[in-house]
Design a protein around this motif. Structure first.
Motif, PDB file in Angstrom:
ATOM      1  N   ALA A   1       0.812  -1.231   0.000  1.00  0.00           N
ATOM      2  CA  ALA A   1       0.000   0.000   0.000  1.00  0.00           C
ATOM      3  C   ALA A   1       0.841   1.276   0.000  1.00  0.00           C
ATOM      4  CB  ALA A   1      -1.008  -0.016   1.152  1.00  0.00           C
ATOM      5  N   HIS A   2       1.864   1.296  -0.848  1.00  0.00           N
ATOM      6  CA  HIS A   2       2.562   2.568  -1.108  1.00  0.00           C
ATOM      7  C   HIS A   2       1.756   3.307  -2.169  1.00  0.00           C
ATOM      8  CE1 HIS A   2       5.948   1.739   1.422  1.00  0.00           C
ATOM      9  NE2 HIS A   2       6.117   0.558   0.848  1.00  0.00           N
ATOM     10  N   TRP A   3       0.746   4.013  -1.707  1.00  0.00           N
ATOM     11  CA  TRP A   3      -0.223   4.646  -2.604  1.00  0.00           C
ATOM     12  C   TRP A   3       0.039   6.146  -2.673  1.00  0.00           C
ATOM     13  CZ3 TRP A   3      -4.743   1.740   0.341  1.00  0.00           C
ATOM     14  CH2 TRP A   3      -4.695   0.379  -0.002  1.00  0.00           C
ATOM     15  N   ASN A   4      -0.728   6.842  -3.502  1.00  0.00           N
ATOM     16  CA  ASN A   4      -0.634   8.304  -3.526  1.00  0.00           C
ATOM     17  C   ASN A   4      -2.026   8.912  -3.644  1.00  0.00           C
ATOM     18  OD1 ASN A   4      -1.201   8.912  -6.451  1.00  0.00           O
ATOM     19  ND2 ASN A   4       0.645   7.637  -6.731  1.00  0.00           N
ATOM     20  N   ILE A   5      -2.101  10.237  -3.681  1.00  0.00           N
ATOM     21  CA  ILE A   5      -3.425  10.871  -3.611  1.00  0.00           C
ATOM     22  C   ILE A   5      -4.237  10.696  -4.897  1.00  0.00           C
ATOM     23  CG2 ILE A   5      -2.783  12.517  -1.784  1.00  0.00           C
ATOM     24  CD1 ILE A   5      -2.381  14.657  -3.877  1.00  0.00           C
ATOM     25  N   TYR A   6      -3.640  10.134  -5.954  1.00  0.00           N
ATOM     26  CA  TYR A   6      -4.375   9.862  -7.195  1.00  0.00           C
ATOM     27  C   TYR A   6      -4.517   8.365  -7.492  1.00  0.00           C
ATOM     28  CZ  TYR A   6      -2.859  14.700  -7.714  1.00  0.00           C
ATOM     29  OH  TYR A   6      -2.602  16.018  -7.487  1.00  0.00           O
ATOM     30  N   ASP A   7      -3.497   7.601  -7.187  1.00  0.00           N
ATOM     31  CA  ASP A   7      -3.451   6.170  -7.535  1.00  0.00           C
ATOM     32  C   ASP A   7      -3.145   5.314  -6.321  1.00  0.00           C
ATOM     33  OD1 ASP A   7      -3.543   6.732 -10.378  1.00  0.00           O
ATOM     34  OD2 ASP A   7      -1.444   7.339 -10.182  1.00  0.00           O
ATOM     35  N   PRO A   8      -3.510   4.030  -6.364  1.00  0.00           N
ATOM     36  CA  PRO A   8      -4.402   3.394  -7.332  1.00  0.00           C
ATOM     37  C   PRO A   8      -5.856   3.773  -7.065  1.00  0.00           C
ATOM     38  CG  PRO A   8      -3.699   1.821  -5.655  1.00  0.00           C
ATOM     39  CD  PRO A   8      -3.007   3.105  -5.351  1.00  0.00           C
ATOM     40  N   SER A   9      -6.749   3.420  -7.989  1.00  0.00           N
ATOM     41  CA  SER A   9      -8.163   3.761  -7.799  1.00  0.00           C
ATOM     42  C   SER A   9      -8.744   2.936  -6.650  1.00  0.00           C
ATOM     43  CB  SER A   9      -8.952   3.473  -9.073  1.00  0.00           C
ATOM     44  OG  SER A   9      -9.057   2.077  -9.273  1.00  0.00           O
ATOM     45  N   LEU A  10      -9.765   3.502  -6.040  1.00  0.00           N
ATOM     46  CA  LEU A  10     -10.444   2.788  -4.956  1.00  0.00           C
ATOM     47  C   LEU A  10     -10.991   1.452  -5.467  1.00  0.00           C
ATOM     48  CD1 LEU A  10     -10.963   3.506  -2.016  1.00  0.00           C
ATOM     49  CD2 LEU A  10     -13.274   4.204  -2.677  1.00  0.00           C
ATOM     50  N   ASP A  11     -11.454   1.473  -6.696  1.00  0.00           N
ATOM     51  CA  ASP A  11     -12.004   0.263  -7.301  1.00  0.00           C
ATOM     52  C   ASP A  11     -10.945  -0.848  -7.401  1.00  0.00           C
ATOM     53  OD1 ASP A  11     -14.200  -1.077  -8.529  1.00  0.00           O
ATOM     54  OD2 ASP A  11     -13.141  -0.852 -10.446  1.00  0.00           O
ATOM     55  N   ASN A  12      -9.748  -0.481  -7.841  1.00  0.00           N
ATOM     56  CA  ASN A  12      -8.685  -1.493  -7.933  1.00  0.00           C
ATOM     57  C   ASN A  12      -8.227  -1.981  -6.562  1.00  0.00           C
ATOM     58  OD1 ASN A  12      -8.637  -1.788 -10.677  1.00  0.00           O
ATOM     59  ND2 ASN A  12      -6.946  -0.359 -11.021  1.00  0.00           N
ATOM     60  N   ILE A  13      -8.256  -1.107  -5.584  1.00  0.00           N
ATOM     61  CA  ILE A  13      -7.895  -1.526  -4.228  1.00  0.00           C
ATOM     62  C   ILE A  13      -8.919  -2.539  -3.714  1.00  0.00           C
ATOM     63  CG2 ILE A  13      -7.736  -0.742  -1.825  1.00  0.00           C
ATOM     64  CD1 ILE A  13      -6.546   1.910  -2.971  1.00  0.00           C
ATOM     65  N   ARG A  14     -10.178  -2.200  -3.908  1.00  0.00           N
ATOM     66  CA  ARG A  14     -11.254  -3.098  -3.457  1.00  0.00           C
ATOM     67  C   ARG A  14     -11.172  -4.459  -4.157  1.00  0.00           C
ATOM     68  NH1 ARG A  14     -16.175  -1.956  -1.252  1.00  0.00           N
ATOM     69  NH2 ARG A  14     -15.969   0.265  -1.611  1.00  0.00           N
ATOM     70  N   LYS A  15     -10.948  -4.416  -5.466  1.00  0.00           N
ATOM     71  CA  LYS A  15     -10.866  -5.677  -6.223  1.00  0.00           C
ATOM     72  C   LYS A  15      -9.689  -6.526  -5.766  1.00  0.00           C
ATOM     73  CE  LYS A  15     -13.359  -4.624 -10.448  1.00  0.00           C
ATOM     74  NZ  LYS A  15     -13.250  -3.514 -11.421  1.00  0.00           N
ATOM     75  N   ALA A  16      -8.583  -5.877  -5.443  1.00  0.00           N
ATOM     76  CA  ALA A  16      -7.406  -6.626  -4.971  1.00  0.00           C
ATOM     77  C   ALA A  16      -7.718  -7.283  -3.631  1.00  0.00           C
ATOM     78  CB  ALA A  16      -6.197  -5.697  -4.863  1.00  0.00           C
ATOM     79  N   ILE A  17      -8.303  -6.529  -2.718  1.00  0.00           N
ATOM     80  CA  ILE A  17      -8.641  -7.097  -1.404  1.00  0.00           C
ATOM     81  C   ILE A  17      -9.592  -8.286  -1.588  1.00  0.00           C
ATOM     82  CG2 ILE A  17      -9.845  -6.644   0.789  1.00  0.00           C
ATOM     83  CD1 ILE A  17      -8.766  -3.768   0.687  1.00  0.00           C
ATOM     84  N   GLU A  18     -10.606  -8.101  -2.433  1.00  0.00           N
ATOM     85  CA  GLU A  18     -11.581  -9.175  -2.665  1.00  0.00           C
ATOM     86  C   GLU A  18     -10.915 -10.425  -3.231  1.00  0.00           C
ATOM     87  OE1 GLU A  18     -14.862  -7.821  -5.093  1.00  0.00           O
ATOM     88  OE2 GLU A  18     -15.675  -6.720  -3.364  1.00  0.00           O
ATOM     89  N   LYS A  19     -10.030 -10.209  -4.177  1.00  0.00           N
ATOM     90  CA  LYS A  19      -9.378 -11.349  -4.849  1.00  0.00           C
ATOM     91  C   LYS A  19      -8.477 -12.117  -3.862  1.00  0.00           C
ATOM     92  CE  LYS A  19      -7.861 -13.085  -9.032  1.00  0.00           C
ATOM     93  NZ  LYS A  19      -8.062 -13.074 -10.454  1.00  0.00           N
ATOM     94  N   TYR A  20      -7.677 -11.394  -3.101  1.00  0.00           N
ATOM     95  CA  TYR A  20      -6.818 -12.078  -2.118  1.00  0.00           C
ATOM     96  C   TYR A  20      -7.676 -12.760  -1.052  1.00  0.00           C
ATOM     97  CZ  TYR A  20      -3.164  -9.115  -4.218  1.00  0.00           C
ATOM     98  OH  TYR A  20      -2.320  -8.487  -5.092  1.00  0.00           O
ATOM     99  N   ALA A  21      -8.725 -12.078  -0.620  1.00  0.00           N
ATOM    100  CA  ALA A  21      -9.583 -12.639   0.430  1.00  0.00           C
ATOM    101  C   ALA A  21     -10.265 -13.916  -0.043  1.00  0.00           C
ATOM    102  CB  ALA A  21     -10.620 -11.608   0.876  1.00  0.00           C
TER     103      ALA A  21
END
Ligand code: HAH
Length: 330
Positions: A210-230
């Motif tokens: 989670a080395h993120w920034n104020i523009y990237d990654p999108s919230l949608d991609n973060i959510r999808k990643a969490i869902e996929k790993y979970a």
């Protein structure tokens, strides 16, 4: 009198641990805010291979021991970072008679390292980043071309988990990586962990740096990643969170303080991130920041040397930002 604010970790006590990376300096310069806001600690550099194992027959645990004692004194849980990585790893481990080490010896050296380090902190460290950053960033490539990989092929990954598990059967063992929310890299990380699980390798979770920034990654991609790993039925930890004021390719160096627009965006993003973390609290065991407060961050030297950045929820005076107050108030 300074304004009182509730504790960040107490706010999330029922959900997940709240962690911070500390180093030899910040553990003292930030001691009060560490005590108040965090209940899990990670050594930023002090447990890395080159820090604890500079020569084949020499382990140096003075500083890491101090950190573990600091965590015990303040009743903070402690994470371990990291055992097998291509960076900040002493050259000697890959060398033999002036050339590249052979597979058998490299594996034995890796086992000795893991046995010694994990064994030393058995039952004091609740979770280890066993293997760090072995997936390639390039879309057409699966594994990173490291010395580990050159000598051992992919087999070093499962061996590292097996050795760590026998050294401390109670520790939660993670695979840890960055750009973990990028769809292509996410799918490779998922494949890797899935294969390891199917083989019965003792891997218990994924660390999303989670080395993120104020523009990237999108919230949608973060959510999808969490869902996929979970979906693998494993634990997720957010292991190295920071929210840079700059995109990765933005190399500007003119700012001595963040703009109001940056601060507003950062607050909005932090509120969204913690909303998503709350949604997935059943899967998330800990959320760790890669530092404590804006007075020190590795981002002041990465990717642009000497450029200031303000990535955390505590400002340069170690005071809570608006974002932190709002998170605690919701
Ligand atoms: C992380 N890598 C490492 O896990 C951590 O040990 C270090 O202190 C900081 C960041 C992130 C990373 C990198 O090393 C190189 C390029 C991009 C990201």
């Amino acid at each position: 009198m300074a304004e009182q604010i509730m504790s960040l970790y107490q706010h999330f006590e029922e959900d997940f641990k709240i962690g911070a990376a500390i180093n030899q300096r910040t553990m003292y310069s930030s001691e009060e805010v560490i005590k108040k806001h965090f209940n899990s600690l990670t050594a930023e550099n002090e447990m890395k291979f080159e820090s604890v194992h500079p020569n084949e027959n020499e382990y140096t645990f003075e500083i890491s021991d101090k950190m573990v004692a600091f965590a015990e004194k303040h009743q903070k849980a402690m994470r371990g970072h990291t055992l097998v990585w291509h960076n900040q790893t002493s050259d000697w481990i890959f060398e033999q008679n002036g050339g590249l080490v052979d597979a058998k010896i490299l594996l034995k050296r890796m086992k000795d390292h893991i046995d010694t380090v994990v064994g030393r902190y058995k039952s004091k460290i609740y979770s280890w980043d066993v293997v760090n950053e072995v997936i390639a960033d390039e879309e057409d490539k699966f594994y990173r071309d490291s010395k580990w990989y050159q000598v051992l092929g992919e087999s070093f990954i499962e061996k590292a988990f097996e050795y760590a598990h026998s050294a401390d059967p109670d520790a939660t063992l993670l695979y840890n990586d960055y750009n973990e929310s990028n769809p292509a890299k996410r799918d490779k990380i998922y494949q890797l962990v899935k294969q390891l699980k199917e083989k019965g390798v003792p891997i218990h979770g994924v660390g999303m740096q989670a080395h993120w920034n104020i523009y990237d990654p999108s919230l949608d991609n973060i959510r999808k990643a969490i869902e996929k790993y979970a979906s693998l039925g494993i634990e997720i930890q957010i292991t190295e969170m920071d929210v840079s004021m700059f995109t990765f390719n933005d190399k500007r160096t003119d700012l001595t303080e963040p703009t109001e627009e940056m601060e507003a965006l950062q607050m909005e993003r932090y509120l969204q991130f913690f909303e998503v973390f709350k949604e997935y609290k059943e899967n998330i065991g800990a959320v760790t920041f890669w530092g404590v407060a804006d007075d020190y961050t590795w981002l002041n030297d990465f990717p642009v040397k000497g450029r200031k950045n303000w990535p955390f929820l505590l400002d340069e005076n170690q005071q809570p930002k608006e974002a932190m107050k709002k998170i605690i108030a919701t």
